[in-house]
Design an enzyme around this catalytic site. Structure first.
Site, PDB file in Angstrom:
ATOM      1  CB  CYS A   1      -0.990  -0.044   1.167  1.00 39.02           C
ATOM      2  SG  CYS A   1      -2.355   1.112   0.959  1.00 39.02           S
TER       3      CYS A   1
ATOM      4  NE  ARG B   1      -9.468   6.928   2.994  1.00 38.39           N
ATOM      5  CZ  ARG B   1      -8.161   6.691   3.136  1.00 38.39           C
ATOM      6  NH1 ARG B   1      -7.703   5.468   3.241  1.00 38.39           N
ATOM      7  NH2 ARG B   1      -7.308   7.677   3.207  1.00 38.39           N
TER       8      ARG B   1
ATOM      9  CG  HIS C   1      -3.396  -3.194   4.116  1.00 37.97           C
ATOM     10  ND1 HIS C   1      -2.201  -2.729   4.590  1.00 37.97           N
ATOM     11  CD2 HIS C   1      -4.003  -2.135   3.535  1.00 37.97           C
ATOM     12  CE1 HIS C   1      -2.094  -1.432   4.309  1.00 37.97           C
ATOM     13  NE2 HIS C   1      -3.177  -1.052   3.665  1.00 37.97           N
TER      14      HIS C   1
END
Ligand code: GLN
Length: 235
Positions: free
Chosen positions: A94, A128, A194
């Site tokens: 990320c 987002r 993640h």
């Protein structure tokens, strides 16, 4: 540690490690040890110069300010870049993708120079991206679907020297108008997953380990890990 110990550099866990990304180093260590390979994790914090001597490096995600601290530290101590230059595997999660690119724009619109291990740039997306991400690998040696959890605003556009890690079938990934996730450039690999990514994707862990050790690794028969992997792919 002895001379034959496989050293896994956990880079800046004090500032880059959202969602337990440090677990990627533990997965590498465990899967090495299960094959009788002596392996240790070496945490490299903001108080330490980054050594060029690790066999493999992992970096996690973080917020804008932590990214800035990491960028400054990696620029001051370019040991990881030196190691990557000789072919040591690096896994960037990320925000670490963004730090390893040419530059990234913060959510305030400020452009910050990265360390240019990846031919990519990052700008904030309109919204987002949060949630499960899944994709089909585009890298030789990976056959299983890849899965993780993404949470990022930045979208990364790859330049001609960088290739994507996977074609996204669920979630956003790199964004920037392209249905792919991650980046592969030489021995350096990045993803927006993640999870930690390697706990969810043991095949990816083994690919990195076999590159780090320079040999092919026998498969591990771990039915519980396999069951968990399948469950996480269930919609
Ligand atoms: N700050 C970055 C972004 O939002 C990375 C976030 C993260 O690593 N989870 O794009």
């Amino acid at each position: 540690m002895t001379e034959s110990t496989l050293v896994i550099g956990l880079v800046l866990p004090d500032v880059m490690g959202t969602y337990g990304d440090g677990g990627n180093a533990l997965v590498l260590r465990q899967r090495a040890r299960l094959r009788g390979i002596d392996a240790e994790v070496l945490p490299i914090t903001l108080a330490d110069p980054v050594p060029a001597t690790c066999d493999i490096y992992t970096l996690g995600g973080a917020e804008d300010y932590a990214q800035r601290l990491a960028t400054r530290h990696l620029t001051q101590y370019p040991g990881m870049q030196e190691a990557a230059g000789r072919g040591a595997p690096v896994l960037a999660i990320c925000a670490a993708i963004q730090v390893l690119g040419h530059w990234y724009e913060t959510s305030e619109g400020e452009r910050v120079d990265g360390i240019s291990l990846f031919d990519l740039t990052t700008t904030p997306q309109a919204t987002r991206s949060i949630g499960e991400i899944e994709g089909v690998p585009l890298v030789d040696g990976l056959t299983q679907p890849l899965t993780g959890f993404e949470n990022h605003r930045g979208g990364s556009a790859l330049g001609p020297d960088a290739a994507p890690l996977m074609r996204v079938v669920r979630g956003t990934g790199n964004g920037a108008g392209s249905p792919v996730d991650g980046v592969v450039q030489g021995s350096v690999l990045g993803t927006y997953m993640h999870g930690p990514a390697l706990a969810r994707n043991p095949e990816l862990a083994d690919l990195l380990l076999s590159r780090a050790t320079g040999r092919s690794l026998e498969p591990l028969d771990l039915p519980d890990v396999e069951l968990l992997r399948r469950e996480r792919l269930r919609k």
